[in-house]
Design a protein around this motif. Sequence first.
Motif, PDB file in Angstrom:
ATOM      1  N   GLU A 112     -10.788  36.304 -51.021  1.00 46.65           N
ATOM      2  CA  GLU A 112     -12.018  37.019 -51.373  1.00 46.65           C
ATOM      3  C   GLU A 112     -12.258  38.185 -50.426  1.00 46.65           C
ATOM      4  O   GLU A 112     -12.618  39.285 -50.858  1.00 46.65           O
ATOM      5  CB  GLU A 112     -13.219  36.071 -51.325  1.00 46.65           C
ATOM      6  CG  GLU A 112     -13.305  35.106 -52.479  1.00 46.65           C
ATOM      7  CD  GLU A 112     -14.440  34.095 -52.321  1.00 46.65           C
ATOM      8  OE1 GLU A 112     -15.313  34.273 -51.440  1.00 46.65           O
ATOM      9  OE2 GLU A 112     -14.445  33.104 -53.087  1.00 46.65           O
ATOM     10  N   ALA A 113     -12.060  37.953 -49.138  1.00 42.32           N
ATOM     11  CA  ALA A 113     -12.281  39.004 -48.146  1.00 42.32           C
ATOM     12  C   ALA A 113     -11.295  40.156 -48.311  1.00 42.32           C
ATOM     13  O   ALA A 113     -11.604  41.298 -47.962  1.00 42.32           O
ATOM     14  CB  ALA A 113     -12.175  38.428 -46.732  1.00 42.32           C
ATOM     15  N   LEU A 114     -10.117  39.843 -48.855  1.00 36.90           N
ATOM     16  CA  LEU A 114      -9.077  40.865 -49.030  1.00 36.90           C
ATOM     17  C   LEU A 114      -9.045  41.438 -50.446  1.00 36.90           C
ATOM     18  O   LEU A 114      -8.285  42.364 -50.718  1.00 36.90           O
ATOM     19  CB  LEU A 114      -7.697  40.266 -48.710  1.00 36.90           C
ATOM     20  CG  LEU A 114      -7.491  39.744 -47.301  1.00 36.90           C
ATOM     21  CD1 LEU A 114      -6.174  38.989 -47.197  1.00 36.90           C
ATOM     22  CD2 LEU A 114      -7.541  40.883 -46.298  1.00 36.90           C
ATOM     23  N   GLY A 115      -9.841  40.869 -51.344  1.00 32.38           N
ATOM     24  CA  GLY A 115      -9.815  41.308 -52.741  1.00 32.38           C
ATOM     25  C   GLY A 115      -8.582  40.799 -53.463  1.00 32.38           C
ATOM     26  O   GLY A 115      -8.049  41.479 -54.349  1.00 32.38           O
TER      27      GLY A 115
ATOM     28  N   GLN B 227      -5.785  45.037 -42.675  1.00 30.79           N
ATOM     29  CA  GLN B 227      -6.943  44.395 -43.285  1.00 30.79           C
ATOM     30  C   GLN B 227      -6.979  42.898 -42.920  1.00 30.79           C
ATOM     31  O   GLN B 227      -8.029  42.365 -42.549  1.00 30.79           O
ATOM     32  CB  GLN B 227      -6.869  44.579 -44.803  1.00 30.79           C
ATOM     33  CG  GLN B 227      -8.103  44.199 -45.553  1.00 30.79           C
ATOM     34  CD  GLN B 227      -7.933  44.427 -47.062  1.00 30.79           C
ATOM     35  OE1 GLN B 227      -6.825  44.607 -47.573  1.00 30.79           O
ATOM     36  NE2 GLN B 227      -9.046  44.403 -47.783  1.00 30.79           N
ATOM     37  N   ILE B 228      -5.828  42.221 -43.000  1.00 28.76           N
ATOM     38  CA  ILE B 228      -5.748  40.798 -42.650  1.00 28.76           C
ATOM     39  C   ILE B 228      -6.121  40.588 -41.196  1.00 28.76           C
ATOM     40  O   ILE B 228      -6.876  39.671 -40.859  1.00 28.76           O
ATOM     41  CB  ILE B 228      -4.337  40.243 -42.948  1.00 28.76           C
ATOM     42  CG1 ILE B 228      -4.109  40.165 -44.459  1.00 28.76           C
ATOM     43  CG2 ILE B 228      -4.127  38.884 -42.288  1.00 28.76           C
ATOM     44  CD1 ILE B 228      -2.663  39.866 -44.860  1.00 28.76           C
ATOM     45  N   SER B 229      -5.613  41.446 -40.303  1.00 32.75           N
ATOM     46  CA  SER B 229      -5.911  41.283 -38.876  1.00 32.75           C
ATOM     47  C   SER B 229      -7.408  41.434 -38.610  1.00 32.75           C
ATOM     48  O   SER B 229      -7.960  40.731 -37.767  1.00 32.75           O
ATOM     49  CB  SER B 229      -5.097  42.257 -38.019  1.00 32.75           C
ATOM     50  OG  SER B 229      -5.585  43.575 -38.148  1.00 32.75           O
ATOM     51  N   GLU B 230      -8.072  42.324 -39.335  1.00 26.82           N
ATOM     52  CA  GLU B 230      -9.519  42.500 -39.165  1.00 26.82           C
ATOM     53  C   GLU B 230     -10.282  41.267 -39.649  1.00 26.82           C
ATOM     54  O   GLU B 230     -11.184  40.787 -38.970  1.00 26.82           O
ATOM     55  CB  GLU B 230      -9.991  43.752 -39.902  1.00 26.82           C
ATOM     56  CG  GLU B 230      -9.523  45.033 -39.242  1.00 26.82           C
ATOM     57  CD  GLU B 230      -9.783  46.286 -40.075  1.00 26.82           C
ATOM     58  OE1 GLU B 230     -10.390  46.185 -41.170  1.00 26.82           O
ATOM     59  OE2 GLU B 230      -9.371  47.369 -39.629  1.00 26.82           O
ATOM     60  N   VAL B 231      -9.913  40.747 -40.813  1.00 23.73           N
ATOM     61  CA  VAL B 231     -10.585  39.572 -41.361  1.00 23.73           C
ATOM     62  C   VAL B 231     -10.364  38.356 -40.456  1.00 23.73           C
ATOM     63  O   VAL B 231     -11.275  37.565 -40.216  1.00 23.73           O
ATOM     64  CB  VAL B 231     -10.103  39.275 -42.798  1.00 23.73           C
ATOM     65  CG1 VAL B 231     -10.626  37.937 -43.296  1.00 23.73           C
ATOM     66  CG2 VAL B 231     -10.517  40.395 -43.754  1.00 23.73           C
TER      67      VAL B 231
END
Length: 139
Positions: free
Chosen positions: A33-36, A59-63
């Motif tokens: 969900e966080a990554l779409g 994006q994954i590293s930020e989440v």
Amino acid sequence: MSTKAPNPVDKYVGSRVRMRRIMLGMSQEKLGEALGLTFQQVQKYEKGTNRVGASRIQQISEVLQVPVSFLFEGGPSGGLANGNGFSEAPSPSYVSDFLATSEGLALTRAFTKITDAKLRRSIVDVVEQIAAREPNEPR
């Protein structure tokens, strides 16, 4: 039709994503969900079946609240060398194999919550004594 084996670097990065996601208590669905993405897409990243692009790694590293380098630490070098012309020695595979298990993650998570250094040392001593009594098995 033959299936191509996942690249070792893709598998390693996927295992690090999985390890960190589980350490945070996050489901594949929540990460998706966080990554779409769907949880199935996350699952394929974690298994190394699908390659992860550079922007998606960011994006994954930020989440997951880790630097991008965390996803590659200790993994196969893929033939790349560091600035000195020497590739870093990877950490022993048994460490990442252990951390990829639910028991390894649970033990690590619980152990890191112990703030008393003497108690932590005592736990390590006990585990080492237990391990010394076990018959040696090849890895």
